[in-house]
Design an enzyme around this catalytic site. Structure first.
Site, PDB file in Angstrom:
ATOM      1  N   VAL A  45      65.890  57.685  45.545  1.00  0.00           N
ATOM      2  CA  VAL A  45      64.800  56.936  46.181  1.00  0.00           C
ATOM      3  C   VAL A  45      65.355  56.028  47.273  1.00  0.00           C
ATOM      4  O   VAL A  45      64.768  55.899  48.350  1.00  0.00           O
ATOM      5  CB  VAL A  45      64.008  56.124  45.137  1.00  0.00           C
ATOM      6  CG1 VAL A  45      62.829  55.407  45.785  1.00  0.00           C
ATOM      7  CG2 VAL A  45      63.499  57.041  44.021  1.00  0.00           C
ATOM      8  N   HIS A  46      66.496  55.400  47.009  1.00  0.00           N
ATOM      9  CA  HIS A  46      67.155  54.592  48.046  1.00  0.00           C
ATOM     10  C   HIS A  46      67.532  55.469  49.236  1.00  0.00           C
ATOM     11  O   HIS A  46      67.339  55.080  50.393  1.00  0.00           O
ATOM     12  CB  HIS A  46      68.404  53.913  47.471  1.00  0.00           C
ATOM     13  CG  HIS A  46      69.303  53.305  48.506  1.00  0.00           C
ATOM     14  ND1 HIS A  46      68.922  52.244  49.315  1.00  0.00           N
ATOM     15  CD2 HIS A  46      70.569  53.623  48.896  1.00  0.00           C
ATOM     16  CE1 HIS A  46      69.914  51.929  50.139  1.00  0.00           C
ATOM     17  NE2 HIS A  46      70.918  52.762  49.908  1.00  0.00           N
ATOM     18  N   ASP A  97      70.367  50.898  56.035  1.00  0.00           N
ATOM     19  CA  ASP A  97      70.961  50.782  54.709  1.00  0.00           C
ATOM     20  C   ASP A  97      70.643  49.454  54.037  1.00  0.00           C
ATOM     21  O   ASP A  97      70.526  49.386  52.807  1.00  0.00           O
ATOM     22  CB  ASP A  97      72.473  50.963  54.828  1.00  0.00           C
ATOM     23  CG  ASP A  97      73.162  51.096  53.478  1.00  0.00           C
ATOM     24  OD1 ASP A  97      72.512  51.585  52.527  1.00  0.00           O
ATOM     25  OD2 ASP A  97      74.339  50.737  53.374  1.00  0.00           O
ATOM     26  N   ASP A 106      74.883  57.731  50.449  1.00  0.00           N
ATOM     27  CA  ASP A 106      75.317  57.215  49.150  1.00  0.00           C
ATOM     28  C   ASP A 106      75.430  58.336  48.122  1.00  0.00           C
ATOM     29  O   ASP A 106      75.287  58.099  46.914  1.00  0.00           O
ATOM     30  CB  ASP A 106      74.344  56.142  48.640  1.00  0.00           C
ATOM     31  CG  ASP A 106      74.680  54.756  49.156  1.00  0.00           C
ATOM     32  OD1 ASP A 106      75.860  54.510  49.453  1.00  0.00           O
ATOM     33  OD2 ASP A 106      73.758  53.925  49.287  1.00  0.00           O
ATOM     34  N   HIS A 146      71.150  52.626  43.597  1.00  0.00           N
ATOM     35  CA  HIS A 146      71.780  53.675  44.405  1.00  0.00           C
ATOM     36  C   HIS A 146      71.421  55.055  43.852  1.00  0.00           C
ATOM     37  O   HIS A 146      72.224  55.719  43.198  1.00  0.00           O
ATOM     38  CB  HIS A 146      73.298  53.479  44.444  1.00  0.00           C
ATOM     39  CG  HIS A 146      73.723  52.318  45.263  1.00  0.00           C
ATOM     40  ND1 HIS A 146      74.143  51.122  44.713  1.00  0.00           N
ATOM     41  CD2 HIS A 146      73.781  52.140  46.612  1.00  0.00           C
ATOM     42  CE1 HIS A 146      74.454  50.268  45.683  1.00  0.00           C
ATOM     43  NE2 HIS A 146      74.240  50.856  46.844  1.00  0.00           N
ATOM     44  N   ASN A 147      70.206  55.468  44.149  1.00  0.00           N
ATOM     45  CA  ASN A 147      69.702  56.744  43.675  1.00  0.00           C
ATOM     46  C   ASN A 147      68.982  57.468  44.813  1.00  0.00           C
ATOM     47  O   ASN A 147      69.042  57.034  45.965  1.00  0.00           O
ATOM     48  CB  ASN A 147      68.766  56.529  42.475  1.00  0.00           C
ATOM     49  CG  ASN A 147      67.696  55.485  42.770  1.00  0.00           C
ATOM     50  OD1 ASN A 147      67.113  55.459  43.859  1.00  0.00           O
ATOM     51  ND2 ASN A 147      67.442  54.598  41.817  1.00  0.00           N
ATOM     52  N   GLN A 202      69.728  37.046  46.780  1.00  0.00           N
ATOM     53  CA  GLN A 202      68.985  37.511  47.944  1.00  0.00           C
ATOM     54  C   GLN A 202      69.058  36.530  49.111  1.00  0.00           C
ATOM     55  O   GLN A 202      69.170  36.940  50.269  1.00  0.00           O
ATOM     56  CB  GLN A 202      67.523  37.756  47.567  1.00  0.00           C
ATOM     57  CG  GLN A 202      67.321  39.016  46.755  1.00  0.00           C
ATOM     58  CD  GLN A 202      67.847  40.245  47.474  1.00  0.00           C
ATOM     59  OE1 GLN A 202      67.477  40.537  48.605  1.00  0.00           O
ATOM     60  NE2 GLN A 202      68.728  40.977  46.811  1.00  0.00           N
TER      61      GLN A 202
END
Length: 452
Positions: free
Chosen positions: A183-184, A330, A221, A180-181, A381
């Site tokens: 780049v996301h 998202d 975010d 969650h930065n 996943q």
């Protein structure tokens, strides 16, 4: 088809909720709509932060496991008490020396961007490097232009963009978060751009719709702490108290976005009424990304598709479709190519495991999917794709049956098969370590994992 985004001239004619700015990143408000606007406080209190579900519904059970907002701290909805667990910064999981090494390594990688490499190579070849006061020199402009020409392609490599240009819109995102930065956020914004270009949307959306969508995607975010909602609740974090354990992170991201927009003065030229309308609609988009409300939104979406009554000429229906589009953007990582999807899977799992390590250290009880000793990337996943991603993107393909939708479903199927293959390989080897996890950069692995 080329799509040009323009600033809005006339906003949608909708009632405006009353906002009162108390401080950056936290505003109090009153609102009156649920899915097509901000959540109704009465409905939220009735829902008590929990989605209803049938115990036989495996999808609902999986969603509850990911974001069980029924969890209550001992303080309940009271103000945070002294002596309760404060919010724990996951960076304390690393020793000081480890932080210095990882930060140093990350800074070195950023310094060796392609732009700086070109400049240094010219110097060593004896070529004069012209001094320039321009922040964005020719090399940077060339890289950015080359990358942005491909921004509408689904196989767009956001990691390459980050390496070349050091994604700039990141001051209020935390780079120490593996997932969650900034780049996301950039990745979600690029996906949203692709969806806005789809025929059904591009023909119906107003410039106002497009503007709200891209702002919401970029800020959805904002100021994410790198831990999930149950963690904030059981540590009696002030955000959980402030938002009464309901969509805690999403409410915080929205308030942070509003504070940032107001502080920047970007839309100071607009009337107060229009600015408030923009803030409320951006909030409704961001709040839709709450994973614990997945079934709620999906059920409404499916009902509309079954009835065939979606009319994109209506502002409310357009807004709902944009909520669904942002939800897709998202969690679209499993719908990317394997090379990109696998990287995202590793990053989000590492963030989960960081949280689990802190929970173990402070005897908080490890949250689902956060125990590195019992979970694997493949297992996480496969469950994520089965219960969350596949149902959502199958319905999106019903709404927008285009080449892009089929491409996303195709990648999703292939990626799921790849994870199942890794899962079988792991089971046959009798090894508890996920092969994909072993391939992760040792710089981001916890010290005890590397030493074991």
């Amino acid at each position: 088809m080329e799509v040009c985004y323009q600033l809005p001239v006339l906003p949608l004619d909708r009632p405006v909720p009353q906002h009162v700015l108390s401080r950056r990143g936290a505003i109090s408000f009153s609102s009156s709509s649920a899915l097509f606007g901000c959540p109704n406080p009465r409905q939220l209190s009735q829902r008590r932060g929990a989605i209803s579900y049938d115990s036989s519904d495996q999808t609902a059970l999986y969603i509850r496991m990911l974001g069980d907002v029924r969890v209550r701290s001992r303080a309940g909805f009271e103000t945070e008490r002294r002596g309760s667990h404060p919010y724990i910064d996951i960076r304390i999981f690393h020793s000081n020396s480890e932080i210095e090494v990882s930060v140093s390594a990350r800074n070195i990688r950023r310094l060796l961007s392609f732009q700086r490499y070109l400049r240094s190579s010219r110097f060593f070849r004896g070529i004069t490097v012209p001094s320039s006061s321009n922040i964005l020199d020719d090399d940077y402009n060339g890289q950015a232009k080359c990358m942005l020409e491909k921004v509408g392609k689904w196989n767009f490599d956001i990691f390459l963009l980050d390496r070349l240009t050091n994604v700039m819109v990141q001051e209020d995102y935390h780079s120490h978060n593996p997932y969650h930065n900034a780049v996301h956020a950039a990745d979600v914004t690029q996906a949203m751009h692709c969806y806005l270009k789809e025929p059904k949307l591009s023909k119906s959306l107003t410039p106002w719709d497009v503007l709200l969508s891209l702002i919401a995607a970029a800020t959805h975010d904002l100021d994410h702490p790198g831990v999930n909602q149950p963690f904030l609740i059981k540590t009696n974090h002030y955000l959980a108290t402030l938002y009464k354990n309901i969509s805690v992170l999403e409410n915080h991201h929205w308030r942070s976005a509003v504070g940032l927009l107001r502080e920047s003065g970007l839309f100071a030229h607009m009337s107060l009424e229009n600015r408030k309308l923009m803030e409320s609609q951006i909030g409704a988009l961001i709040l839709a990304t709450d994973i614990s409300r997945q079934n709620e939104y999906l059920s409404v979406f499916r009902t509309h598709l079954d009835r065939g009554d979606l009319c994109l000429e209506e502002a409310g229906h357009r807004h709902f479709i944009l909520q669904m589009a942002l939800k897709c953007a998202d969690i679209c990582n499993p719908c990317r190519t394997w090379e990109l999807s696998k990287q995202w899977s590793e990053k989000v799992t590492e963030e989960f495991f960081h949280q689990g390590d802190v929970e173990k250290k402070y005897h908080l009880g490890v949250s689902p999917l956060c125990d590195r000793q019992s979970e694997t990337i493949a297992n996480i996943q496969i469950g994520f794709m089965t219960y969350l991603v596949e149902p959502l993107f199958s319905e999106w393909a019903r709404f927008s049956n285009t080449r892009l939708s089929q491409t996303m479903l195709g990648h999703l199927g292939l990626n799921k098969a790849s994870w199942k293959g890794l899962q079988r390989e792991q089971s046959s080897n009798g090894d508890d370590t996920d092969p994909a996890f072993e391939e992760m950069d040792s710089d981001v692995l916890p010290q005890e994992t590397r030493l074991s």
